[in-house]
Design an enzyme around this catalytic site. Structure first.
Site, mmCIF file in Angstrom:
data_model
loop_
_atom_site.group_PDB
_atom_site.id
_atom_site.type_symbol
_atom_site.label_atom_id
_atom_site.label_comp_id
_atom_site.label_asym_id
_atom_site.label_seq_id
_atom_site.Cartn_x
_atom_site.Cartn_y
_atom_site.Cartn_z
ATOM 1 N N HIS A 126 -10.433 -5.259 10.611
ATOM 2 C CA HIS A 126 -11.639 -4.650 9.079
ATOM 3 C C HIS A 126 -12.370 -3.936 9.626
ATOM 4 O O HIS A 126 -13.208 -3.382 8.656
ATOM 5 C CB HIS A 126 -12.231 -5.948 8.125
ATOM 6 C CG HIS A 126 -11.048 -6.906 7.432
ATOM 7 N ND1 HIS A 126 -9.668 -7.984 8.463
ATOM 8 C CD2 HIS A 126 -10.293 -6.628 6.567
ATOM 9 C CE1 HIS A 126 -8.937 -8.453 7.866
ATOM 10 N NE2 HIS A 126 -9.656 -8.211 6.031
ATOM 11 N N GLU A 134 1.436 -1.338 -0.114
ATOM 12 C CA GLU A 134 -0.048 -0.252 -0.201
ATOM 13 C C GLU A 134 0.441 1.626 -0.247
ATOM 14 O O GLU A 134 0.693 1.892 -0.355
ATOM 15 C CB GLU A 134 -1.052 -0.445 1.176
ATOM 16 C CG GLU A 134 -2.099 -1.013 1.522
ATOM 17 C CD GLU A 134 -2.207 -2.744 0.779
ATOM 18 O OE1 GLU A 134 -0.812 -3.180 1.236
ATOM 19 O OE2 GLU A 134 -3.181 -2.899 1.083
#
Lengths: 435, 393
Positions: free
Chosen positions: B195, B126
């Site tokens: 998450h 990322e």
């Protein structure tokens, strides 16, 4: 003539063994020997130092090789004539290195006279890398640097005045005084920064290279062939972003050259204390690109490697990892007492001063006279003095500048209680950025 | 009926050339809302205001027959596809955005249409691919970086803060960073702590970033388009549980304003400020509140940074009471900043302190009962509003 030209592309036939023991005890003494290998990736040829030349003995110069681990990408035997510089080229290279050295020396003076502040990282000793690489670029090519970026900026063409002004924090600086020493940018000269955190510029450089590929393959604009150079140090090569970008660049064959300026130290951290496999050039292969090691104290060798790596990128064959063995004569920054590096190591590299070496080369090969070089030195002195005067005389940024460049589109400051965009009030840039 | 048409704020040009005209619709809407409420009272249920804005009052100016029904993820995709068709420099990069079509199908079909380079499947890195998107944007492209889950963008914090947020400034205005960073965040259905993160509070302090949160198919598409056209780095927050929300949206092209809030339901008793999934919880709570005779004004702030103080302020000036309902954590969240902004700007118009309902400051638990207790529920909203309107707090 032949001997000296060969000397500039010398390949040592030294044992490729690595003596890590010795390197830990006595950083710098024989530690670099282990990097050398016999084969040359780019030329596919072995060239030996002509003992008659004697340059290596005289300077204690370790003759470094163009080495690689990957299979030779392309056999492109350089003719002897290619290896020479012309007089013009030689003078250009010399001038650029002198500019870098003189400018940095002036920075040190100015810093101690409280004209520039904060963290200032000087490039003394590494000039051959900047000059050798950047002078092999075209104007449209991109470079991306770190906090040790003054000389990269100068080599790329950013006027000394603008760099000095930026360092003085004046409004006439290349970044309006908003960046400072560690954040040199130039849109005109395609300098993408100037980054304070090591490693964070590498993805940005990779993105610029991606843009070239995109422009050619998606936008079908084949006139775009910009190559990007990413400069960073040995410490960065232990950082995740380095590896992540090597992977992506090789995967997509991006037109980029990753240039490692291995000066053996990351502030006070000896490269060998930080790195399990100190040969950084070897890591290119792990990601599918040539890894090359070059003597970063020799501008002609750097230039030779640079030309090949840049050409490789430009023709679409993908990235290269180049490790330049180099050294910084000063501390990490002007605030670094530099107590850990041993005098023996410093002396070893002091005698390999890239400027002194190249000067000798030019003189010995009749490419320039003492007078020519003195003229250049004088010219640079004047340029640097002028830069200081200009910076001194330049105004400090006014308060109204504070918020001007926070957003490219200042509507980002939002709508105020009165229903108008805050930026509709021209005085708002001197106000507060509350949202 | 006052026809509400959201006027786009010509978002593609620079400050110097553009006409600054934040839509004046909100004043009309408020006037409209105010007019109705004058004739209603808590006892007069026959003139009960609708809890959810009727078709004509919503921000989606479509009649029942025009437009097309669409799910939110598809609305995002439509917006993205339109922008990619319109401007060849718009490209997407992220994990599984290409051949997989996006893990939430926001990029479904785009790689087939535009090619692998324009919808780039990245390796899992990322920080580096976000930085690559930034470098590409600096040199002329308009990149849309997808975080497969917003939480993953924590790995890209270096690039988002230092490079997306700062480079325009540190370069003295030389480089612009027209990048959109988007992805699903928020608390889902037992997805576990990592998450279920809300990054809006983490990024809100970064100077140089704009942040918007979508909550309906209509505003999702409009904000996606606006974000792509903006020259600023914009973070677009989507919510994992809202991707299958269905709504009828216009066939005609429209672009929303990044800096504006959305008046969802006009009212006079209290201003409720919310965003993302909590908008729907607020609306659900509002049904009950309206039945009980209350008249809440509901505003989806949409722009998390900067706040639309005009819309918010006009509402507060009318109702004098504010409740913020958000999903991010209480500590250092959007609500915390919003309360400060309200106090700073509208103190004189407040009857009481601005209230805030936020998620608990806990890593989101897996167990359903605990997860439910982490986020604000409609029942809590009802209780809070009643307390406020009964003067109990």
């Amino acid at each position: 003539m032949a001997a000296s030209s060969l000397a500039s592309r010398a390949v040592a036939s030294l044992s490729p063994s690595i003596s890590t023991g010795a390197s830990r005890d006595d950083a710098g003494s024989s530690s670099v020997v282990g990097f050398h290998k016999r084969s040359s990736a780019f030329t596919g040829r072995r060239v030996r130092i002509s003992s008659g030349h004697g340059s290596s003995a005289a300077h204690g110069r370790r003759s470094c090789v163009v080495a690689a681990t990957a299979a030779p990408v392309k056999e492109s035997p350089l003719k002897i004539a290619d290896a020479l510089v012309t007089r013009e080229e030689g003078l250009e290279l010399y001038e650029d290195m002198i500019l870098g050295r003189c400018f940095e020396d002036m920075c040190a003076q100015m810093y101690y006279r409280s004209k520039m502040f904060g963290f200032v990282h000087l490039y003394n000793g590494q000039e051959a890398v900047s000059t050798g690489f950047i002078k092999s670029l075209k104007k449209d090519d991109y470079i991306c640097s770190t906090y040790r970026d003054h000389v990269h900026a100068l080599s790329k063409g950013v006027p000394a005045r603008q760099v000095m002004s930026e360092l003085f924090g004046k409004a006439t600086g290349c970044c309006r005084g908003q960046g400072g020493s560690m954040h040199m940018f130039s849109k005109e000269h395609r300098l993408l920064g100037g980054f304070a955190f090591i490693g964070e510029g590498i993805p940005v450089a990779t993105g610029a290279a991606f843009n070239t590929k995109y422009s050619r393959e998606v936008l079908k604009d084949l006139s775009v062939d910009a190559v990007t150079l990413a400069f960073f140090g040995d410490g960065t090569c232990n950082n995740g972003q380095f590896f992540e970008c090597l992977n992506m660049a090789a995967l997509w064959k991006l037109p980029i050259v990753y240039v490692v300026e291995n000066n053996l130290w990351a502030i006070g951290m000896d490269h060998f204390r930080a790195t399990s496999v100190p040969e950084i050039w070897k890591k290119g292969e792990a990601f599918g690109m040539p890894g090359v090691h070059v003597d970063g104290m020799d501008v002609l060798k750097v230039r030779e490697v640079a030309k090949e790596a840049i050409a490789r990128a430009r023709r679409g064959d993908g990235p290269t990892l180049v490790e330049c063995e180099t050294y910084r004569y000063r501390g990490h920054s002007l605030a670094d007492p530099d107590e850990l590096r041993k005098p023996e190591q410093k002396n070893k590299y002091a005698v390999r001063d890239p400027i002194a070496a190249f000067k000798k080369y030019l003189l010995e090969n009749g490419l320039a006279s003492e007078a020519d070089l003195k003229t250049i030195e004088k010219k640079i002195d004047e340029i640097v003095e002028d830069a200081v005067e200009f910076a001194d005389a330049s105004p400090l940024p006014p308060r109204s500048q504070l918020l001007e460049n926070v957003f490219a589109d200042p509507r980002g400051f939002g709508i105020g209680p009165d229903g108008k965009y805050r930026c509709e009030d021209p005085a708002f840039t001197a106000g507060t950025a509350e949202v | 009926m006052a026809q509400k048409v959201l006027v786009p704020c010509s978002s593609s040009s620079s400050c110097g050339n553009v006409q600054f005209s934040p839509s004046r619709v909100h004043t009309q809407a408020i006037a409209f809302g105010g007019g109705l409420s004058q004739s209603s009272s808590r006892k007069n249920k026959s003139l009960a205001l609708k809890a959810v804005a009727a078709k004509g009052e919503t921000s989606a100016p479509v009649t029942a027959k025009s437009g097309h029904e669409i799910l939110l993820f598809d609305a995002l995709r439509e917006g993205l596809e339109e922008e990619m068709a319109r401007d060849p420099t718009v490209c997407v990069m992220g994990e599984d955005v290409g051949h997989y079509g996006g893990s939430y199908k926001v990029t479904k079909g785009l790689a087939e249409k535009f090619g692998d380079l324009r919808v780039l499947d990245t390796p899992i890195c990322e920080n580096s691919f976000t930085g690559m998107g930034i470098g590409a944007a600096m040199t002329g492209l308009r990149t849309v970086v997808e975080g497969m889950n917003m939480g993953f963008l924590l790995l890209a914090y270096n690039q988002i803060s230092n490079n997306a947020g700062m480079l325009h400034y540190t370069s003295g205005g030389q480089f612009k960073i027209p990048v959109v960073i988007r992805g699903p965040g928020g608390v889902g259905k037992q997805l576990g702590a990592e998450h279920s993160q809300r990054l809006e509070s983490y990024f809100q302090s970064v100077p140089g970033l704009q942040m918007v949160a979508c909550s309906t198919p209509y505003n999702a598409k409009g904000l996606m388009k606006a974000a792509i056209r903006s020259d600023n780095p914009v973070i677009l927050y989507e919510h994992v549980l809202l991707y299958n929300l269905k709504e009828r949206i216009p066939d005609e092209e429209y672009v929303l304003c990044l800096e504006e809030a959305e008046l969802v339901r006009p009212g006079k008793d209290i201003t409720i400020l919310t965003y993302s999934r909590m908008r729907h919880f607020v609306l659900q709570a509002a049904k009950t509140l309206v039945e009980r005779g209350y008249d809440p004004e509901i505003i989806d702030i949409r722009s998390l940074k900067p706040f639309d103080l005009f819309t918010i302020g006009n509402s507060i000036k009318k109702t004098h009471k504010v409740l913020i309902v958000e999903e991010c954590m209480r500590t250092g969240g959007i609500g915390a900043s919003l309360r400060a902004a309200i106090v700073d700007n509208f103190w004189d118009f407040l009857d009481g302190r601005p209230e805030c309902l936020s998620s608990q400051d806990v890593p989101t638990p897996y167990a359903a009962t605990l997860e439910d207790a982490t986020v604000v529920q409609p029942a809590q909203i009802i209780v809070k509003v009643e307390q406020m309107l009964q003067g109990l707090i």
